[in-house]
Design an enzyme around this catalytic site. Structure first.
Site, mmCIF file in Angstrom:
data_model
loop_
_atom_site.group_PDB
_atom_site.id
_atom_site.type_symbol
_atom_site.label_atom_id
_atom_site.label_comp_id
_atom_site.label_asym_id
_atom_site.label_seq_id
_atom_site.Cartn_x
_atom_site.Cartn_y
_atom_site.Cartn_z
ATOM 1 N N HIS A 1 0.671 -1.294 -0.144
ATOM 2 C CA HIS A 1 -0.140 0.122 0.025
ATOM 3 C C HIS A 1 0.970 1.558 -0.021
ATOM 4 C CE1 HIS A 1 -3.046 -3.115 0.912
ATOM 5 N NE2 HIS A 1 -2.320 -3.427 1.730
ATOM 6 N N GLU B 1 -1.649 0.393 8.107
ATOM 7 C CA GLU B 1 -1.005 -0.732 7.578
ATOM 8 C C GLU B 1 0.354 0.005 6.738
ATOM 9 O OE1 GLU B 1 -3.228 -3.027 4.947
ATOM 10 O OE2 GLU B 1 -1.447 -4.544 4.540
ATOM 11 N N GLU C 1 1.751 -11.723 5.801
ATOM 12 C CA GLU C 1 0.816 -10.691 6.532
ATOM 13 C C GLU C 1 1.388 -11.021 8.018
ATOM 14 O OE1 GLU C 1 -1.659 -8.739 5.704
ATOM 15 O OE2 GLU C 1 -2.079 -9.727 3.597
HETATM 16 ZN ZN ZN Z 1 -2.181 -5.345 2.851
#
Ligand code: ZN
Length: 306
Positions: A95, A132, A269
């Site tokens: 991102h 994030e 993750e």
């Molecule tokens: Zn992500």
């Protein structure tokens, strides 16, 4: 996070956006995208389900300091001496902290071989608003420093130096163009509270359009398995209790960043930002250093074949 690419991100200020991000993800079936996990998804498939992470004793753990902030690196040499000299690693911070300001741009459809998806997504955040995209950049900086210290040439797909993106197809091309020996895309998830732990996402066998993962499925699995095992060892975190059947591994065919890669690549993750206990870890600089160390150890183990 596992983005909902069917719903445009909402214009919000960052702190407020935090609440919107999870709504986007949890509120839609098939919440998916380049990174992350979700509830409305089949269980782990392919090799991941039957392949537990490498035993934690399978590779050496390197002891390094744990600074409270990412080591400064602008003056660090691009490559040097050490066990990873001559190797190229691309790190992809998931991102972009400002994606939410560029809705039209990041919603543009890009070709991921098998289908089209949004250029990029906004990512998730903790309930308190730690994004994030800030987490992924921080861990990526720490990881870069650790790999450079071993002599690797390290390239980031972006370094907080552009207003949005890169798009997922461009993220893949950066690794391909660099001829990377390994690529890791760094993320944190946005799942329901109570869902805890990390998982590594491996590319499925995909052929379609410009996507052909046939040459990277095997080495990516090796890379991801090593990262998962050494992430456990470095952080003490458990593999995800909601994806991958407690193996810490998942295999997906819907991620452009993996589908379009021609070099070994995995996503990680690191935890679930929406779970309070995981969030306490993810917001800890000391834990992020351990996370970066675990990923670096996995990459090093893979590149050294140990
Ligand atoms: Zn992500």
């Amino acid at each position: 996070m596992r983005h909902d690419e069917s719903v445009p991100p909402t214009f919000r200020r960052p702190a407020v956006f935090a609440a919107a991000a999870i709504a986007l993800c949890l509120g839609a079936a098939g919440c998916g995208g380049d990174g992350g996990t979700a509830q409305a998804r089949p269980g782990p498939g392919g090799v991941a389900a039957s392949s537990p992470p490498a035993p934690s004793s399978s590779a050496p753990v390197r002891t390094t300091p744990s600074p409270s902030k990412p080591p400064a690196s602008p003056s660090a040499p691009e490559t040097g001496s050490g066990p990873l000299a001559g190797r190229t690693v691309v790190i992809d911070p998931g991102h972009n902290p400002r994606n939410y300001l560029h809705t039209a741009e990041i919603n543009r459809q890009v070709d991921i071989g098998t289908t089209h998806k949004e250029c990029d997504t906004t990512g998730t955040s903790t309930n308190a608003g730690y994004a994030e995209a800030e987490f992924t950049l921080d861990v990526s900086h720490r990881l870069r420093a650790l790999l450079r210290a071993q002599g690797a040439k390290v390239i980031l797909t972006y370094d907080d130096d552009r207003p949005f993106g890169p798009c997922v197809d461009e993220r893949a091309r950066i690794g391909n163009k660099a001829g990377a020996d390994a690529v890791v895309s760094v993320h944190a998830d946005g799942s329901a509270a109570g869902n805890r732990g990390f998982h590594v996402i491996l590319p499925a066998l995909v052929r379609g359009g410009s996507a052909d993962t046939s040459k990277i499925v095997g080495p990516s699995r090796d890379l991801g398995t090593r990262i998962a095992g050494l992430f456990v060892r470095s952080t003490g975190s458990s593999p995800s209790n909601y994806v991958g059947g407690n193996t810490g591994l998942d295999t997906r065919k819907d991620l452009g960043g993996l589908n379009l890669s021609t070099v070994p690549k995995v996503f990680i993750e690191c935890g679930n930002m929406r779970d309070p206990k995981d969030a306490a870890l993810l917001t800890s600089a000391g834990w992020r250093q351990k996370a970066a160390q675990g990923i670096a150890d996995g990459i090093s183990s893979y590149l050294n074949g140990q």
